[in-house]
Design a protein around this motif. Structure first.
Motif, PDB file in Angstrom:
ATOM      1  N   ARG A 289      11.335  -0.226   2.612  1.00  0.00           N
ATOM      2  CA  ARG A 289      10.031  -0.823   2.317  1.00  0.00           C
ATOM      3  C   ARG A 289      10.051  -1.688   1.068  1.00  0.00           C
ATOM      4  O   ARG A 289       9.014  -2.221   0.673  1.00  0.00           O
ATOM      5  CB  ARG A 289       8.963   0.260   2.216  1.00  0.00           C
TER       6      ARG A 289
ATOM      7  N   LYS B 299      -1.756  -0.043  -2.857  1.00  0.00           N
ATOM      8  CA  LYS B 299      -1.012   1.073  -2.277  1.00  0.00           C
ATOM      9  C   LYS B 299       0.428   1.012  -2.761  1.00  0.00           C
ATOM     10  O   LYS B 299       0.851  -0.044  -3.235  1.00  0.00           O
ATOM     11  CB  LYS B 299      -1.096   1.051  -0.749  1.00  0.00           C
ATOM     12  N   HIS B 300       1.174   2.095  -2.682  1.00  0.00           N
ATOM     13  CA  HIS B 300       0.810   3.463  -2.342  1.00  0.00           C
ATOM     14  C   HIS B 300       0.944   4.240  -3.642  1.00  0.00           C
ATOM     15  O   HIS B 300       2.081   4.488  -4.061  1.00  0.00           O
ATOM     16  CB  HIS B 300       1.755   4.055  -1.311  1.00  0.00           C
TER      17      HIS B 300
ATOM     18  N   GLN C  33       2.563   8.520   0.610  1.00  0.00           N
ATOM     19  CA  GLN C  33       2.586   9.578   1.621  1.00  0.00           C
ATOM     20  C   GLN C  33       3.706  10.590   1.406  1.00  0.00           C
ATOM     21  O   GLN C  33       3.865  11.508   2.200  1.00  0.00           O
ATOM     22  CB  GLN C  33       2.646   8.985   3.019  1.00  0.00           C
TER      23      GLN C  33
ATOM     24  N   ASP D  97      -3.277   7.825   3.706  1.00  0.00           N
ATOM     25  CA  ASP D  97      -2.375   7.071   4.573  1.00  0.00           C
ATOM     26  C   ASP D  97      -2.410   7.739   5.961  1.00  0.00           C
ATOM     27  O   ASP D  97      -2.983   8.823   6.133  1.00  0.00           O
ATOM     28  CB  ASP D  97      -0.949   7.025   3.997  1.00  0.00           C
TER      29      ASP D  97
ATOM     30  N   ASP E 292      -3.466  -3.813   8.446  1.00  0.00           N
ATOM     31  CA  ASP E 292      -2.374  -4.145   7.527  1.00  0.00           C
ATOM     32  C   ASP E 292      -2.085  -5.647   7.564  1.00  0.00           C
ATOM     33  O   ASP E 292      -1.214  -6.094   8.316  1.00  0.00           O
ATOM     34  CB  ASP E 292      -1.099  -3.400   7.935  1.00  0.00           C
TER      35      ASP E 292
END
Ligand code: NOJ
Length: 720
Positions: free
Chosen positions: A144, A181-182, A228, A260, A86
């Motif tokens: 996030r 992502k995601h 996820q 993930d 990451d």
């Protein structure tokens, strides 16, 4: 060797292990020891340890070269490992969190930062990053949002392209693969709570959330990672509608899809699958090629083949995608990529990279308030640097990879090096703990503030309080920090509040206490130097908010481009029955999207639209003159918004369609032009097709999302 020939040589078990990503700790270990830890519980078959696809989370050129050596020496098929990590906002040199970097509205800078991160990671033996994160974020409670580019789809699309091109470059030395992502809908969990499910209509999904991933695909991104959480009832990691029908079939993505962390196994915990075998079926069916850390595939693919539930062709397709990725990364020619112990020592955190980090922290900073307090004069004799972030090295955000904490410059250090002759006092006043109730710590900080000419009051969130799984129900500063702000500002009017945060916070009850607020987000390695240079006028803040700052948590999710509605309250000060508004709060945010002040002033004039009719065959130009009427050289981000007055699906009140960042000397004037064509008007229509509808469109150019329309045009499909 030809990839197909290589595939032909592989046994079924070897193919299954080629779909597996593991933690690096299973290598460089005593081979005779049993596999322990998570790998043991995940029924990892040691015989195939040297046939896995990829390792995750391994740092350092020396270690990664050694792991690759050991692996290739012992592997039967000798398919090099791909090292993935990451690398989200820097590797060793950390630049501002993405929410901050996006606030620079600077395409070139985003490319420069991601290329720098790629260079550092690549010489340390990393081949691919799980970035960019492209989840459009409208809810500040979701921790996030710090990894995202904020609430706007167009801006995120622009940053998506630049990040992919920055990381991947020309695919040669010093570059790494990128991952979108995601995909999709992870950023809209119920109540802003991470991992909770999202419910998004297909039109919003396609119009708001999907375009940034598409932009990354168009830029050639190599890998995709699903959301996820559960979206519209189906978990992201088993979502064949999003991963197969849209990503692969509609958009033509032929790269690798990687689950993930543990997310295939989680299809069981979501209550979507009965067991891991079923989870394997769903994930394979959704076209996920590589499994991160959990081991459903290696333990269940054979069983599913025997049951006739999946085909050998599906397995081969997934393996081939991974082999092709490795070929693209150049690993068959050179399994080490750019890994180089000596270069790593020279390149990581080199002065050139630190300069990029400092510049990006400066360009990302957003001046939220300034009533003549800033910039401070560099001739000032006595400065108080106060607050829990005053001398804190933890100002880099929640992804820091290989960073070294002692390399981070604190605000105190930055001010000291900028003003070597000034007397500089420092006191924390309180901690960053949201539970801190020890108000007595404030006393000394208040006394120092009183004695100083100016106060730099550094408050905000702990860097560990935003990021994955750090959702918040309360967005205000902890009460001990609020008390500190109140008391310090009472004793010294020359106080500038410097905010460190991973998300928009509710500043309603502190903003009127201080004369200036500078939002630094989490600025990274060079944060302290950037703060000092900004506060003492070496450069002017120029960032603009990429997420609205709410007045209170009840407004969340709040974003500028909401749909039109009947009876929308437009006057915050009037409470009228049957209007869409709150009885206890204005509708408007405290600080809107696109907002940010400068030390200079910019005047907009001469708004022009070249024509009031647009057809699908031509384009028109919207232009404005922007003049720097202040007395400092400064940058301005000029924003274009369009509003579609009537649509087959109700349209947003306005949408960002373009931006230009310009730099002007005092008194200098520039004309900024935006070309408008049919593409800018396209949206996901009522029948879910994508296109522009005939009608009238208003045009806005301004400093932030509150700007008003200056003209309109009619769009027609017929050429005039
Ligand atoms: C979980 C996170 O959701 C994802 O963004 C990250 O890439 C993986 N963990 C790997 O660290």
């Amino acid at each position: 060797m030809e990839l197909l020939a290589l595939l032909g040589k592989m046994s079924l078990a070897e193919k299954c292990y080629q779909l597996q990503q593991v933690n690096s700790n299973i290598f460089m270990a005593d081979e005779n020891m049993p596999i322990t830890g998570p790998e043991f519980y995940l029924q990892f078959d040691k015989r195939y340890k040297y046939e896995v696809a990829s390792v995750y989370n391994s740092y350092g050129a020396e270690r990664n070269i050694a792991i690759q050596n050991e692996f290739l020496e012992k592997s039967k098929n000798k398919i090099p490992l791909a090292f993935m990590l990451d690398v989200i906002h820097g590797y060793r040199t950390i630049y501002p969190i993405n929410l901050g970097l996006a606030s620079s509205f600077d395409r070139k800078l985003v490319r420069e930062c991601t290329a720098m991160a790629a260079k550092e990671a690549s010489v340390d033996g990393i081949h691919l990053t799980f970035a960019p994160m492209l989840d459009v974020s409208r809810d500040a409670r979701w921790g996030r949002c710090m990894e995202s580019c904020g609430e706007d789809t167009y801006l995120t699309c622009e940053m998506a392209r630049e990040s992919v091109l920055g990381f991947q470059g020309d695919g040669g030395k010093y570059t790494i693969g990128a991952s979108l992502k995601h995909i999709a809908g992870y950023s809209a969990p119920m109540s802003g709570k991470d991992y909770d499910s999202s419910d998004i209509s297909e039109s919003s999904l396609r119009e708001v959330y999907l375009p940034p991933y598409r932009s990354a695909v168009d830029a050639g991104v190599m890998v995709a990672m699903p959301a996820q959480n559960v979206i519209n009832g189906v978990p992201g990691n088993g979502n064949s509608f999003i991963l197969k029908d849209i990503l692969r079939n509609e958009w033509g993505f032929d790269g690798v899809c990687i689950s993930d962390y543990g997310s295939i196994e989680n299809l069981v915990s979501h209550g979507f699958c009965e067991n891991k075998k079923e989870a394997t079926y769903e994930a394979m069916n959704a076209n996920i090629d590589m499994e991160m850390v959990s081991t459903c595939y290696i333990n269940n693919i054979e069983k599913l083949l025997n049951d006739g539930k999946i085909t050998m062709e599906q397995v081969d397709t997934a393996v081939m995608r991974i082999l092709r990725l490795k070929e693209k990364l150049g690993l068959f020619e050179n399994p080490y990529g750019s890994a180089d112990v000596e270069e790593s020592k020279r390149i990581l955190a080199c002065p050139e990279h630190r300069e990029i980090a400092r510049r990006s922290a400066e360009e990302s900073a957003v001046l939220l308030k300034n009533e003549g307090v800033l910039p401070f004069s560099p001739k000032i004799k006595k400065v108080a640097v106060i607050g829990p972030h005053a001398d804190n090295k933890k100002i880099v955000g929640s992804w820091w990879c290989a960073y070294k904490q002692d390399e981070t410059v604190t605000v105190l250090e930055g001010v000291k090096s900028l003003l070597p002759n000034a007397e500089i006092l420092c006191e924390k006043g309180c901690t960053l703990d949201i539970e801190d109730k020890d108000y007595s710590q404030n006393d000394k900080a208040v006394a120092l503030s009183k004695a100083a000419d100016v106060v730099i009051l550094c408050v905000g969130e702990d860097q560990a309080d935003s990021g994955e799984s750090n959702s918040k129900a309360k967005l205000t500063l902890p009460s001990v920090q609020k008390e500190l702000i109140k008391r310090v500002s009472e004793v010294n009017k020359n106080t500038a509040l410097v905010l460190f945060t991973g998300r928009p916070l509710v500043l309603t009850d502190v903003e009127d206490k201080v004369g200036a607020i500078l939002n630094m987000y989490f600025p990274g390695t060079e944060g302290g130097n950037a703060v000092a240079r900004l506060l003492f006028g070496k450069c002017s803040p120029c960032g603009k908010l990429t997420m609205s700052f709410p007045r209170n948590e009840g407004q969340c999710p709040i974003y500028y481009n909401h749909h039109r509605t009947a009876n929308l309250r437009t006057d915050d000060n009037k409470r009228i029955l049957y209007e869409s508004g709150y009885i206890d709060s204005p509708n408007s945010p405290l600080y809107p999207f696109g907002y940010g002040l400068s030390y200079s002033n910019f005047e907009y004039s001469d708004f022009k639209l070249s024509d009031n009719t647009l057809t699908s065959k031509d384009s028109i130009v919207a232009s404005v003159k922007v003049k720097n009427t202040g007395n400092l050289k400064a940058k301005e981000i000029v924003q274009l918004y369009i509003r579609d007055l009537v649509g087959s699906l109700v349209r947003p009140i306005k949408e960002l369609k373009g931006f230009e960042k310009i730099e002007l000397l005092p008194n200098e004037e520039k004309t900024v032009e935006f070309v408008i064509d049919e593409n800018m008007l396209k949206f996901v229509k009522r029948d879910l097709t994508y296109g522009a509808e005939e009608g009238v469109f208003q045009v806005f150019i301004g400093k932030d999302s509150r700007c008003q329309p200056f003209d309109q045009f009619k769009f027609t499909n017929k050429s005039c």
